[in-house]
Write a protein that holds these residues in place. Sequence first.
Motif: not given
Ligand SMILES: [Mg+2]
Lengths: 222, 315
Positions: A46, A167-168
Amino acid sequence: MIELKNITKIYEVNKNNMVTALNNINLTIKEGELVVLKGASGSGKSTILSLIAAISKPTSGEVIVGTNRASKLPDNFASDFRRDNIGFVFQKYNLIPTLSAKDNIILPLVPLNLDVKEIEDKLEMVLRMFHIEHKANQLVKNLSGGEQQRVAIARANINNPKIILADEPTANLDEKLSLHFIEMLKELKRDGKTIIVATHDPLFFDLDIVDRVVEIHQGVLA
Amino acid sequence: MILTPEVLAILILNAIFMLFATVVFVLSVKIYLNWDINCTSKAQYKLEKQSFLAATIIKYIFVLKIPLFLFFIFTLDKISNLLTGAMCAAGVVDATEYGTNLIILKIINLYLFASWLKLHSEDMKDKNQPYTKPKFGLFILLFFSFMVEIILEGIMFGSIEIDKMVSCCGSIYSSSASSAVSGIFSLETTTVLTLFYGNYLLIVLFYFFKKRYLFAVANMFFIVVAIVALILFFGTYIYELPSHHCPFCFLQRDYYYVGYLIYGMLFTGTFYGFVVGFINKSDINYQISLLINSVYVIFVTLFVVIYYMKNGVLL
Ligand SMILES: [Mg+2]
Ligand SMILES: Nc1ncnc2c1ncn2[C@@H]1O[C@H](COP(=O)(O)OP(=O)(O)O)[C@@H](O)[C@H]1O
């Protein structure tokens, strides 16, 4: 092209508590490339995305995105840069639950002062691209997880950015919806977008649309 | 020594200013010496963050200093009730040898702070921040000037003696006074008025020929000439009394606080004149300066015209 040169990022919680999230990282991503950033939780994925999006600044080193020195932009320029170049898809979607899907999607256009026609054209395009037309007027809080994910992607694309950072993106989706998401990535890739997906979901590691898997361990690239 | 609640408030605020300004001063020196926008080192990123912190503090100080300047004048006015002989702020200013200098220094510092902010806003318009070094260099100078102001202010309030007789504005601002301001009264009214309107015409002229430095210099002279003309001539029409020359009384309620408007216009108009000369010669700055200066000239002239229309004679 996205370039990270000698990037170190230290989170200084206080004098005795410093976290080295990234340690002297070098990474180059070409235009149109789809890169998967693979790593365990806490490895620094991140952080890399937020540096590319100029959401945060490195402790040292340089981030270059296209013609912009992202790590050197003063805050007021950073937000313009982000709006014009980056589409961000977050794990928790970051949608506003009490607004309709449509309103969430056009939110990034508010500061641009476009006329209604232009906004509707852009909206229609992303609604169709991500198959969410039929839910456009519903409140986001009444949508399913998969639908919320599509709204989030539609919003990330409303400005037609060259770069998509995810992000994910599948952390909250079951396998079927995850595969849907990958279908959408294909679409974006065909569109020529540069895409970075930060994830530890094995589903991504041997997809044919993925150009490269970059592994990160405790702030260091493998 | 005089310690009214107002004076106490000013002194406490000054102590806080001193603390924060010192912090910014230290940062300014570091930034001034080490700033290199192209560098990607840890030290430079840190300076970039610190420059935002410093700028934020300076902005807060300035935002407080503007109303505080008015509050300072108000305080002087209020103290004048305690001093035997004083009728308005003029008596308090004249009560110590520091008063006049302090007011002048306060005005200069307001111009410097305003210039700093203008420079800062230009700096923020360019992603390479070309003015960061100059703006913190300016703050280093400003810091010393600001500290002198704070110290002088403390000394001034410290040396006012309640039981000492002071002069009232009627005697300070008159031709018979021996004070520094009495020199003004040896000037011919016609000379001063010629200078006043002549200076204004020059400003207009330099506006049309877009001579930025001459425009700024003309504005600089205009502050002085306008204040002298105010004391010698226009003030008497505000008071409608030929012998009342005080530049403070019209800040009082009896005159509807019109002085705040008059000085406000004079300082804002001329400030934008400096901006044109030294910071940014864009049309809008030229226009703001000319517009406000023009309104100022018309406004003070109107007092004379209206008096003449009402009474059929001049004072
Ligand atoms: Mg993360
Ligand atoms: N704002 C922050 N303050 C302090 N530490 C942080 C902050 N953000 C992230 N970290 C720490 O930095 C490291 C990397 O975090 P992150 O980039 O979020 O990893 P990932 O996304 O791979 O899970 C972790 O150890 C995390 O605890």
